[in-house]
Write a protein that holds these residues in place. Structure first.
Motif, mmCIF file in Angstrom:
data_model
loop_
_atom_site.group_PDB
_atom_site.id
_atom_site.type_symbol
_atom_site.label_atom_id
_atom_site.label_comp_id
_atom_site.label_asym_id
_atom_site.label_seq_id
_atom_site.Cartn_x
_atom_site.Cartn_y
_atom_site.Cartn_z
ATOM 1 N N THR A 53 0.828 -1.205 0.000
ATOM 2 C CA THR A 53 0.000 0.000 0.000
ATOM 3 C C THR A 53 0.865 1.259 0.000
ATOM 4 N N LEU A 111 -7.531 3.896 -1.949
ATOM 5 C CA LEU A 111 -6.195 3.962 -1.354
ATOM 6 C C LEU A 111 -6.232 4.716 -0.028
ATOM 7 N N PRO A 145 -5.196 -3.570 -3.847
ATOM 8 C CA PRO A 145 -5.541 -2.388 -4.647
ATOM 9 C C PRO A 145 -6.828 -2.601 -5.429
ATOM 10 N N GLU A 150 2.391 1.902 -3.307
ATOM 11 C CA GLU A 150 1.384 2.475 -4.185
ATOM 12 C C GLU A 150 1.218 3.977 -3.920
#
Length: 312
Positions: A77, A153, A140, A80
């Motif tokens: 995460t 997110l 995701p 990302e």
């Protein structure tokens, strides 16, 4: 997507003695986060690694079932989110957080096979469930608009912040319990205390990242209302999973409860009631994770930890 587990130099194994570090008198000031490359030798560690406390030993070992996939999810995460962070100081802190969490995942993953699996506790069924939760359910967002993916997110970042509230609380417990005094296996005690010290060291990162992306009291509260029951359910499932496979114990429910509270009184288990009640501090306006634990104590342990010292 970046590789969630960055490569690192080959670590050295140890069987040193974990030690209790008292609160230092001086504040170390701002700490630059970095991964400490560690490894552990589990060949001499018994399943019930806290002498005369088999139930607390199994209860704490549940974390080894939960952490590898959970920590990898944190890393994925953050990898990302990192390209969207334009504050270089925060980005550097996130990279240090990613490195530490990647090493946590690697260390606890080895415990699954070199410790639990080798002692008759097959982690495969539980790990399959963890993979589904963290890779599929919490992974995701596939498809959708860019706005929807960004919102997804942000929700995951706030959920990580809520979970890190508990890792900081448990990290503070790891630094201040009575494992050493009760004769706990030094390698297992060092694993959890090293991990706990790093959780205290980086306790504010997840909160600061979530705030950077989208501050809001409602977001914070909503994430906690998801995190707490989910965490309690997973810990309970993991404990029952280990106890069912532990052929050396034939305790009924009441015997398990007795040994659990006996461990709490002995200072080798945290009071779950206290952990749950600590949730209320998270809902207080103006709360910040720096209120939990002591950075100086964490840094002092990391300087003394046999596993962390081997990294140098």
């Amino acid at each position: 997507m970046s590789n969630p587990l960055p490569s690192s130099p080959e670590p050295r194994e140890h069987r040193g003695h974990a030690s209790r570090v008292t609160l230092p008198d001086t504040d170390p000031g701002p700490v630059e986060l970095h991964a400490r490359n560690v490894a552990f030798d589990w060949s001499q560690t018994p399943l019930h690694w806290i002498p005369d406390h088999p139930v607390p030993s199994n209860f704490i070992s549940v974390l080894n079932l939960l952490l590898p996939e959970g920590e990898r999810w944190f890393v994925q995460t953050y990898n990302e989110a990192l390209p969207m962070v334009h504050d270089e100081e925060l980005a550097a802190t996130m990279r240090g957080f990613v490195g530490q969490e990647a090493m946590h995942a690697e260390a606890h993953d080895k415990v699954l096979w070199e410790f639990l699996d080798a002692r008759g506790i097959d982690p495969r069924p539980f790990q399959a469930q963890m993979e589904w939760i963290f890779r599929k359910m919490l992974g995701p967002m596939e498809g959708g608009t860019p706005e929807a993916r960004h919102k997804h997110l942000v929700e995951r970042l706030w959920l990580i912040a809520a979970l890190e509230h508990y890792t900081a609380i448990l990290g503070d417990f790891a630094l201040n319990n009575r494992w050493v005094e009760c004769g706990a296996d030094p390698v297992m005690a060092d694993l959890f205390t090293w991990h706990g010290a790093e959780e205290v060291e980086h306790r504010a990162v997840a909160h600061d990242v979530a705030t950077y992306f989208a501050d809001g009291y409602l977001r914070r509260g909503r994430s906690m209302l998801v995190a707490l029951p989910a965490l309690l359910i997973l810990i309970n499932r993991g404990f029952r999973f280990i106890i069912k496979q532990d052929k050396s114990l034939r305790y009924n429910f009441f015997q398990r409860e007795y040994h659990y509270f006996r461990g709490v009184r002995a200072g080798v288990l945290p009071k779950m009631r206290s952990v749950v009640l600590a949730t209320f501090s998270y809902f207080r306006p103006g709360f910040h994770p720096d209120e939990i634990g002591n950075t100086a104590q964490a840094v002092a342990y990391l300087a003394a930890s046999p596993a962390a010292r081997n990294a140098s």
